[in-house]
Scaffold this active site. Structure first.
Site, PDB file in Angstrom:
ATOM      1  N   ASP A 122      -7.278  -4.273  10.248  1.00 50.96           N
ATOM      2  CA  ASP A 122      -6.465  -3.061  10.113  1.00 50.96           C
ATOM      3  C   ASP A 122      -7.183  -1.887  10.778  1.00 50.96           C
ATOM      4  O   ASP A 122      -8.047  -1.275  10.164  1.00 50.96           O
ATOM      5  CB  ASP A 122      -6.208  -2.764   8.627  1.00 50.96           C
ATOM      6  CG  ASP A 122      -5.372  -1.509   8.447  1.00 50.96           C
ATOM      7  OD1 ASP A 122      -4.753  -1.048   9.435  1.00 50.96           O
ATOM      8  OD2 ASP A 122      -5.325  -0.977   7.315  1.00 50.96           O
ATOM      9  N   LYS A 179      -6.923   2.668  -2.244  1.00 49.60           N
ATOM     10  CA  LYS A 179      -7.533   3.603  -1.296  1.00 49.60           C
ATOM     11  C   LYS A 179      -8.029   4.818  -2.058  1.00 49.60           C
ATOM     12  O   LYS A 179      -7.365   5.293  -2.966  1.00 49.60           O
ATOM     13  CB  LYS A 179      -6.498   4.019  -0.248  1.00 49.60           C
ATOM     14  CG  LYS A 179      -7.102   4.779   0.924  1.00 49.60           C
ATOM     15  CD  LYS A 179      -6.079   5.017   2.027  1.00 49.60           C
ATOM     16  CE  LYS A 179      -6.756   5.691   3.223  1.00 49.60           C
ATOM     17  NZ  LYS A 179      -5.812   6.001   4.297  1.00 49.60           N
ATOM     18  N   TRP A 198       0.859  -1.187   0.000  1.00 45.52           N
ATOM     19  CA  TRP A 198       0.000   0.000   0.000  1.00 45.52           C
ATOM     20  C   TRP A 198       0.894   1.235   0.000  1.00 45.52           C
ATOM     21  O   TRP A 198       1.867   1.294   0.752  1.00 45.52           O
ATOM     22  CB  TRP A 198      -0.914   0.041   1.232  1.00 45.52           C
ATOM     23  CG  TRP A 198      -1.638   1.346   1.313  1.00 45.52           C
ATOM     24  CD1 TRP A 198      -2.681   1.763   0.520  1.00 45.52           C
ATOM     25  CD2 TRP A 198      -1.340   2.448   2.187  1.00 45.52           C
ATOM     26  NE1 TRP A 198      -3.051   3.050   0.858  1.00 45.52           N
ATOM     27  CE2 TRP A 198      -2.248   3.484   1.883  1.00 45.52           C
ATOM     28  CE3 TRP A 198      -0.405   2.650   3.202  1.00 45.52           C
ATOM     29  CZ2 TRP A 198      -2.251   4.717   2.544  1.00 45.52           C
ATOM     30  CZ3 TRP A 198      -0.395   3.880   3.867  1.00 45.52           C
ATOM     31  CH2 TRP A 198      -1.313   4.894   3.543  1.00 45.52           C
ATOM     32  N   HIS A 222     -11.778   2.046   2.747  1.00 38.34           N
ATOM     33  CA  HIS A 222     -11.114   2.768   1.664  1.00 38.34           C
ATOM     34  C   HIS A 222     -11.989   3.122   0.474  1.00 38.34           C
ATOM     35  O   HIS A 222     -11.480   3.366  -0.612  1.00 38.34           O
ATOM     36  CB  HIS A 222      -9.925   1.943   1.152  1.00 38.34           C
ATOM     37  CG  HIS A 222      -8.767   1.944   2.095  1.00 38.34           C
ATOM     38  ND1 HIS A 222      -7.542   1.417   1.765  1.00 38.34           N
ATOM     39  CD2 HIS A 222      -8.639   2.423   3.352  1.00 38.34           C
ATOM     40  CE1 HIS A 222      -6.714   1.559   2.782  1.00 38.34           C
ATOM     41  NE2 HIS A 222      -7.358   2.155   3.758  1.00 38.34           N
ATOM     42  N   ASP A 280      -9.653  -2.967   1.610  1.00 40.59           N
ATOM     43  CA  ASP A 280      -9.797  -2.466   2.977  1.00 40.59           C
ATOM     44  C   ASP A 280     -11.142  -1.751   2.995  1.00 40.59           C
ATOM     45  O   ASP A 280     -11.357  -0.804   2.227  1.00 40.59           O
ATOM     46  CB  ASP A 280      -8.623  -1.514   3.257  1.00 40.59           C
ATOM     47  CG  ASP A 280      -8.678  -0.864   4.629  1.00 40.59           C
ATOM     48  OD1 ASP A 280      -9.759  -0.387   5.009  1.00 40.59           O
ATOM     49  OD2 ASP A 280      -7.632  -0.793   5.298  1.00 40.59           O
ATOM     50  N   HIS A 323      -8.614  -6.210   4.411  1.00 38.95           N
ATOM     51  CA  HIS A 323      -8.337  -5.517   5.658  1.00 38.95           C
ATOM     52  C   HIS A 323      -9.698  -5.164   6.208  1.00 38.95           C
ATOM     53  O   HIS A 323     -10.394  -4.311   5.657  1.00 38.95           O
ATOM     54  CB  HIS A 323      -7.554  -4.223   5.408  1.00 38.95           C
ATOM     55  CG  HIS A 323      -6.079  -4.418   5.416  1.00 38.95           C
ATOM     56  ND1 HIS A 323      -5.191  -3.378   5.264  1.00 38.95           N
ATOM     57  CD2 HIS A 323      -5.333  -5.542   5.580  1.00 38.95           C
ATOM     58  CE1 HIS A 323      -3.956  -3.859   5.335  1.00 38.95           C
ATOM     59  NE2 HIS A 323      -4.016  -5.157   5.511  1.00 38.95           N
ATOM     60  N   ASP A 382     -12.096   9.013   8.754  1.00 35.87           N
ATOM     61  CA  ASP A 382     -11.129   8.031   9.240  1.00 35.87           C
ATOM     62  C   ASP A 382     -11.511   6.659   8.709  1.00 35.87           C
ATOM     63  O   ASP A 382     -12.691   6.337   8.590  1.00 35.87           O
ATOM     64  CB  ASP A 382     -11.116   7.991  10.770  1.00 35.87           C
ATOM     65  CG  ASP A 382     -10.148   6.925  11.261  1.00 35.87           C
ATOM     66  OD1 ASP A 382      -8.948   7.054  10.962  1.00 35.87           O
ATOM     67  OD2 ASP A 382     -10.587   5.955  11.895  1.00 35.87           O
ATOM     68  N   GLU A 429      -3.136  -2.965  -2.240  1.00 34.23           N
ATOM     69  CA  GLU A 429      -4.272  -2.378  -1.508  1.00 34.23           C
ATOM     70  C   GLU A 429      -4.586  -0.996  -2.056  1.00 34.23           C
ATOM     71  O   GLU A 429      -3.733  -0.124  -2.101  1.00 34.23           O
ATOM     72  CB  GLU A 429      -3.912  -2.279  -0.015  1.00 34.23           C
ATOM     73  CG  GLU A 429      -5.006  -1.638   0.833  1.00 34.23           C
ATOM     74  CD  GLU A 429      -4.631  -1.537   2.317  1.00 34.23           C
ATOM     75  OE1 GLU A 429      -3.460  -1.817   2.664  1.00 34.23           O
ATOM     76  OE2 GLU A 429      -5.512  -1.168   3.108  1.00 34.23           O
ATOM     77  N   ASP A 477     -10.031   3.785   9.996  1.00 38.05           N
ATOM     78  CA  ASP A 477      -9.340   2.816  10.847  1.00 38.05           C
ATOM     79  C   ASP A 477      -9.878   2.689  12.266  1.00 38.05           C
ATOM     80  O   ASP A 477      -9.112   2.502  13.205  1.00 38.05           O
ATOM     81  CB  ASP A 477      -7.847   3.172  10.893  1.00 38.05           C
ATOM     82  CG  ASP A 477      -7.229   3.123   9.517  1.00 38.05           C
ATOM     83  OD1 ASP A 477      -7.103   2.019   8.982  1.00 38.05           O
ATOM     84  OD2 ASP A 477      -6.888   4.187   8.970  1.00 38.05           O
TER      85      ASP A 477
HETATM   86  C1  RNT Z   1      -3.778   2.710   5.021  1.00 42.67           C
HETATM   87  C2  RNT Z   1      -3.906   1.270   4.741  1.00 42.67           C
HETATM   88  C3  RNT Z   1      -2.810   0.420   5.268  1.00 42.67           C
HETATM   89  C4  RNT Z   1      -2.386   0.822   6.647  1.00 42.67           C
HETATM   90  C5  RNT Z   1      -1.452  -0.141   7.316  1.00 42.67           C
HETATM   91  C6  RNT Z   1      -0.823   0.429   8.533  1.00 42.67           C
HETATM   92  O1  RNT Z   1      -4.882   3.420   4.703  1.00 42.67           O
HETATM   93  O2  RNT Z   1      -5.133   0.816   5.195  1.00 42.67           O
HETATM   94  O3  RNT Z   1      -3.196  -0.894   5.214  1.00 42.67           O
HETATM   95  O4  RNT Z   1      -3.488   1.019   7.480  1.00 42.67           O
HETATM   96  O5  RNT Z   1      -0.548  -0.578   6.402  1.00 42.67           O
HETATM   97 ZN    ZN Z   2      -5.521  -1.293   5.196  1.00 40.03          ZN
END
Ligand code: RNT
Ligand code: ZN
Length: 415
Positions: free
Chosen positions: A322, A224, A181, A258, A255, A282, A290, A222, A292
Site C-alpha cells: 500500500d 490508523k 478502512w 499507521h 499497515d 499493508h 506520510d 485496518e 505511503d
Molecule cells: C489509508 C490506508 C488505506 C489506503 C488505501 C488506499 O491510510 O492505508 O489502506 O491507503 O485503502
Molecule cells: Zn493501508
C-alpha cells in the site's frame, strides 16, 4: 550452470540453509499488488480529488486514466516482478458500461467483470477494499457518522463489497480479502471519543450481519493512528480495530505506516500470530507525516519478513502492499516495492533462524549479535538473481531499461 548461484548455494549450505527450499517457499507466496499506485488512487468514477487524510503528491507524467491503461501498466509491472501474485482492487475501480454509473452503495459484481477476466487470464486472485473516502458522502464521517442516512450508505457500500468479493472468490477459486478502512476522525481534540466508536462498531455489526461465506471472504479491519486533517483522533484506532477483530473473528490488518514512529509492526506480528489464525498486512513506508512512500529494502521491511518466516507464518499472513507516489514513474514504483518485498522474504528465508534462536535461548548475546551482523554479507543477491532468471524476469540491473522503454513508448504519449 550458474556458478555465482552455485557458489552462493554452497555458502548457504555451510550455514545450514537450503537455498532451493528458500526459492520454493518464495515462489509459492503471492503478494497482493495494489492497483492504486497506477493512477494516484483516483479510480474510475471521475469524482474530484483524493481525500480522507491520505494524499498523493507529484505529477509525474503517464498516470493511467482508464481501465485499459491501468491494466496495461499492471501487466508491464508484473512482467518485471518474479513470482505469481494477486491483485488488490478498490471499489472505486468499478468499470461501468457506457453511460452507466451507480453510486457506491449499488455496485455489483458485474462492474468488476473485466477485472475478473484480467485476473483469470493471469492466474491471479483478487483482494478488495471498500472505498470510504473521495466521495461527497465521506466529507464528514462514514461508518461512524451520526447522520443515519450517511451511515447506512457506507454500510450498504461495505455489504456490496462483500458480495463482490464472494464473486471474485467463486470466479477465481481463491478467497478474497475485504479490507475495511475508514478515514473518520478529528483534526483537533474531541469532546467525545466514545460515541463515534460505538457507532462504528454498530455499523460493522450490521455489515457482518449480511451473512457471507467465511471460507471465501476474509473481512479485515485496518487501523490508523492519524491522517492529514485527522491528527488528533481516529475512530478506527489500533485498540478499536484489534479488539473488534478479536471479538468478531475478523482478520486484523496492520499497515506499517499507521503507528507511532517508534512502534514497529515487526514486533507486533508474533503477538498477533499467537491470537489470530490469519493476519493481514499493508506493507508500506512511513516518512514523517506520510504513511505511503514506496517500499524500500529497509531494516523494518526486512524485519517484518523475518518475523513472518521465523514464526512459520507465511501461509497465514496475507501480504499486500500500500503506497502511492505520484512523483516518480508509477510502473517503477510498483516494481521497486514488489521486488523489495520479495527480496525481504528471500533474505528471511535464507536466514538460519533455528541456529539464531538457539543462541538466544542459550543466552549467548555476543554470538547472536555477531551472527546477525555477519549474515548481512551473505550472498543473497546471487540467489535473488537466480530467482529472477528462473522466473523469466529481468535481474536488478536490467528491469529499469524496460520501464524506460515503456515510458517512452506508452506513458509519455498519455495526455
Ligand atoms: C489509508 C490506508 C488505506 C489506503 C488505501 C488506499 O491510510 O492505508 O489502506 O491507503 O485503502
Ligand atoms: Zn493501508
Amino acid at each position: 550452470m550458474n556458478t555465482r548461484y552455485e557458489n552462493a548455494r554452497a555458502d548457504y549450505a555451510a550455514l545450514g540453509v537450503d537455498t532451493e527450499a528458500a526459492l520454493a517457499a518464495l515462489s509459492s507466496k503471492a503478494i497482493s499488488m495494489h492497483c492504486w499506485q497506477g493512477d494516484d488512487v483516483r479510480g474510475f468514477e471521475g469524482t474530484g480529488s483524493l481525500d480522507g487524510g491520505i494524499q498523493t503528491t507529484g505529477n509525474y507524467p503517464g498516470a493511467a486514466r482508464t481501465p485499459d491503461e491501468l491494466m496495461a501498466d499492471i501487466d508491464k509491472a508484473l512482467s518485471l516482478i518474479p513470482g505469481k501474485h494477486r491483485l488488490n482492487l478498490h471499489a472505486s475501480y468499478a468499470i461501468f458500461a457506457d453511460g452507466e454509473q451507480v453510486d457506491r452503495d449499488k455496485i455489483e459484481p458485474k462492474h468488476f467483470a473485466p477485472w475478473v477476466e484480467f485476473a483469470r487470464a493471469r492466474g491471479m486472485g483478487i483482494d478488495f477494499n471498500p472505498t470510504c473516502f473521495s466521495h461527497p458522502k465521506a466529507s464528514g464521517a462514514t461508518l461512524s457518522s451520526n447522520d443515519e442516512s450517511i451511515r447506512r450508505f457506507w454500510i450498504d457500500h461495505c455489504i456490496a463489497c462483500i458480495r463482490i468479493a464472494e464473486y471474485f472468490a467463486d470466479e477465481l477459486g481463491t478467497p478474497s480479502l475485504v479490507n475495511i478502512w475508514i478515514p473518520d476522525g478529528m483534526k483537533d481534540t474531541p469532546a467525545d471519543r466514545y460515541a463515534p466508536r460505538a457507532r462504528f462498531a454498530a455499523s460493522l455489526d450490521e455489515i457482518l450481519a449480511c451473512g457471507y461465506d467465511k471460507s471465501k471472504v476474509y473481512v479485515s479491519l485496518e487501523s490508523k493512528v492519524f491522517g492529514i486533517g485527522l491528527e488528533s483522533y481516529t475512530v478506527g484506532s489500533a485498540e478499536f480495530c484489534l479488539s473488534y477483530s478479536a471479538s468478531r473473528g475478523l482478520v486484523p490488518l496492520m499497515d506499517n505506516g499507521h503507528y507511532h514512529p517508534t512502534e514497529v509492526v515487526s514486533d507486533k506480528l508474533p503477538s498477533m500470530y499467537l491470537f489470530y489464525p490469519t493476519v493481514a498486512l499493508h506493507v508500506t513506508r512511513g516518512v514523517r507525516w506520510d504513511s505511503d512512500h514506496v517500499v524500500r529494502l529497509d531494516d523494518e521491511t526486512m524485519e517484518i519478513a523475518r518475523e513472518i518466516v521465523r514464526c512459520n507464518a507465511l501461509d497465514r499472513t496475507l501480504i499486500g502492499l500500500d503506497f502511492f507516489d505520484a512523483s516518480i514513474n508509477r510502473v517503477a514504483a510498483w516494481v521497486i516495492g514488489m521486488r523489495n518485498m520479495e527480496k525481504a522474504l528471500l533474505i528471511a528465508l535464507l536466514t538460519p533462524n533455528k541456529k539464531l534462536a538457539a543462541l538466544q535461548e542459550a543466552g549467548d548475546g555476543t554470538a547472536l549479535l555477531a551472527a546477525q551482523e555477519d549474515l548481512k554479507a551473505a550472498p543473497w543477491g546471487a540467489v535473488w538473481s537466480e530467482y529472477c532468471r528462473r522466473s523469466g524476469v529481468p535481474t536488478d540491473s536490467e528491469w529499469m531499461a524496460e520501464v524506460l522503454a515503456y515510458e517512452k513508448d506508452v506513458l509519455a504519449k498519455r495526455g
